[in-house]
Design an enzyme around this catalytic site. Structure first.
Site, PDB file in Angstrom:
ATOM      1  N   LEU A  87       0.817  -1.213   0.000  1.00  0.00           N
ATOM      2  CA  LEU A  87       0.000   0.000   0.000  1.00  0.00           C
ATOM      3  C   LEU A  87       0.852   1.266   0.000  1.00  0.00           C
ATOM      4  O   LEU A  87       0.636   2.179   0.766  1.00  0.00           O
ATOM      5  CB  LEU A  87      -0.949   0.013   1.203  1.00  0.00           C
ATOM      6  CG  LEU A  87      -2.093  -0.986   1.153  1.00  0.00           C
ATOM      7  CD1 LEU A  87      -2.945  -0.875   2.405  1.00  0.00           C
ATOM      8  CD2 LEU A  87      -2.938  -0.786  -0.074  1.00  0.00           C
ATOM      9  N   CYS A  88       1.873   1.257  -0.812  1.00  0.00           N
ATOM     10  CA  CYS A  88       2.667   2.472  -0.903  1.00  0.00           C
ATOM     11  C   CYS A  88       3.017   2.739  -2.361  1.00  0.00           C
ATOM     12  O   CYS A  88       4.145   3.031  -2.710  1.00  0.00           O
ATOM     13  CB  CYS A  88       3.913   2.402  -0.030  1.00  0.00           C
ATOM     14  SG  CYS A  88       4.783   0.861  -0.128  1.00  0.00           S
ATOM     15  N   GLY A  89       2.018   2.640  -3.216  1.00  0.00           N
ATOM     16  CA  GLY A  89       2.205   2.987  -4.616  1.00  0.00           C
ATOM     17  C   GLY A  89       3.208   2.085  -5.303  1.00  0.00           C
ATOM     18  O   GLY A  89       3.275   0.890  -5.034  1.00  0.00           O
ATOM     19  N   SER A 243       6.051   7.723  -0.168  1.00  0.00           N
ATOM     20  CA  SER A 243       5.285   7.077  -1.217  1.00  0.00           C
ATOM     21  C   SER A 243       3.927   6.626  -0.685  1.00  0.00           C
ATOM     22  O   SER A 243       2.906   6.775  -1.353  1.00  0.00           O
ATOM     23  CB  SER A 243       6.085   5.879  -1.728  1.00  0.00           C
ATOM     24  OG  SER A 243       5.409   5.227  -2.735  1.00  0.00           O
TER      25      SER A 243
END
Lengths: 289, 136
Positions: A87-89, A243
């Site tokens: 979940l950080c791009g 990010s």
């Protein structure tokens, strides 16, 4: 056409998601600040060490030490910095792909390339692609990277390098530029390449070395490796939080957009139902008259 | 020639100090090292020990743990793994660490790999206690 109840349910669930992404964004923002501070305050040490190092390299024909001499293109080792959580791009995918490319293209023509991965996500990504190259995975160390952990990794690398298991060591990580911009960076760790210092710093006076030059070099060089790993860890951590923050921000915004759309749909459906009821009442009344 | 030394001390976590000092004593690898302005360029490794500097009449003690010291043009650069001033030291913890290290050293044999680790821990604890107690 979904019923009123269905739409209401969906709005509820999107709202829940939005709450979560919003909370994650907040947490990431707080962590980012800390990670950024850590990365910035680690800089003076690295810079000082670098300048001491280049001073030393100028006075010394620095090729005698095993960590300095080029050994050609035998086996290489990559240390890849990824995150433990998703979940950080594109954070994890970007560096992992860079590592995969490094191994596949092998531009420098190594006989073999091994991979040490920091972070669970990198392992998950590369396990099925270049699984046979992975020699070690470090987990649960990125979130609070201490100098100790960097030291451990550094010493492992140095040991393997000194045994001539590897002829070159690289580190691939996300360099922190800003909360939105992270740059996938590839750096050579070993053999160490001392940077050229500016001309003016050259001092004609001979240095005194205690205990002696080789001993000083002996202790300084491993430090260089550790510091480089430490910096990569910190930068990677800051990048991860940045990010995550920006990707959770856009996720929250998307959720808000979705809620707007669903609310509109809900109101339309409600209005249609009311109109329909009214029509029924009117036509019923008319038929009585 | 300047009549003070510029002391810069950094650890991997942060820059600890950047001050002008009159004189400086550091735990050099081959022995205690006293530095005054005008010192010849020197690069040395440091041991676990107590670093003392005098600045405008006040004396400050710092517990340092492995590192390097470079002096050039009256600028002293100290790179250390840890640096703690007297008021940053948790005396109770240091004493507990000292006790642990002593116990371990009594039971371990000299060849044991851990012996050296514990010996270093003992050193660190001793220095911390010394610095916290106002130096020597």
């Amino acid at each position: 056409m979904p019923s009123l109840k269905d739409i209401k349910k969906r709005i509820g669930s999107v709202k829940n998601t939005q709450q979560i992404t919003n909370a994650m964004k907040m947490v990431a923002a707080a962590k980012l600040r800390r990670a950024q501070e850590a990365a910035v305050s680690a800089r003076p040490y690295a810079e000082k060490l670098q300048s001491v190092m280049s001073n030393l390299a100028q006075r010394e024909e620095a090729d005698g030490h095993p960590l300095l001499c080029q050994r050609g293109t035998g086996r290489a080792l990559i240390v890849l910095m990824t995150a433990d959580r998703g979940l950080c791009g594109g954070f994890n995918a970007n560096v992992s792909k860079a590592a995969e490319r490094f191994i596949r293209d092998n531009e420098k023509g190594f006989d073999d390339i091994d991979l040490v991965i920091v972070g669970r996500k990198g392992r998950d990504f590369l396990k099925n692609r270049v699984g046979e190259n992975i020699v070690k995975v470090h987990e649960d160390i990125t979130s609070d990277a201490t100098y100790k952990t960097a030291q451990l990794i550094g010493q492992e690398i140095i040991a393997a390098y000194s045994e001539e298991k590897y002829d070159a060591v690289y580190v691939i990580y996300n360099a922190f530029q800003s909360a939105i911009v992270q740059i996938v960076t590839e750096e050579q760790v070993l053999p160490i390449q001392p940077q050229e210092a500016e001309e003016e710093t050259v001092n004609s006076i001979d240095y005194i070395y205690e205990p002696d030059r080789t001993e000083v070099l002996e202790q300084l060089l491993p430090k260089m490796v550790e510091v480089q790993i430490f910096r990569a860890l910190l930068e990677s951590n800051a990048s991860e939080q940045g990010s995550r923050m920006s990707s959770m921000d856009s996720a929250s915004r998307n959720a808000a957009e979705m809620i707007d759309k669903l609310t509109l749909q809900y109101n339309r459906a409600r209005q249609a139902a009311i109109t329909k009821e009214l029509m029924e009442i009117i036509s019923g009344a008319e038929s009585i008259n | 020639m300047a009549d003070t030394l510029k002391l810069e001390m950094v650890t991997p976590y942060k820059q600890v100090l950047s001050v002008e000092v009159d004189e400086l004593t550091a735990p050099g690898f081959v022995g205690e090292l006293g530095l005054l302005p005008g010192h010849t360029p020197l690069l040395t490794t440091l041991k676990v020990g107590q670093l003392t500097y005098k600045s405008g009449g006040t004396v400050t003690n710092i517990a340092v743990n492995w590192g390097y010291l470079e002096i050039e043009d009256d600028t002293v650069t100290v790179l250390v793994d840890t640096a703690e001033k007297a008021d940053e030291i948790d005396l109770a913890r240091a004493k507990a660490a000292l006790g642990r290290a002593e116990d371990a050293l009594n039971t371990l044999s000299l060849e044991d790999k851990k012996y050296k680790v514990m010996e270093a821990a003992l050193q660190r604890a001793l220095v911390r206690i010394q610095v916290a107690g106002g130096g020597h």
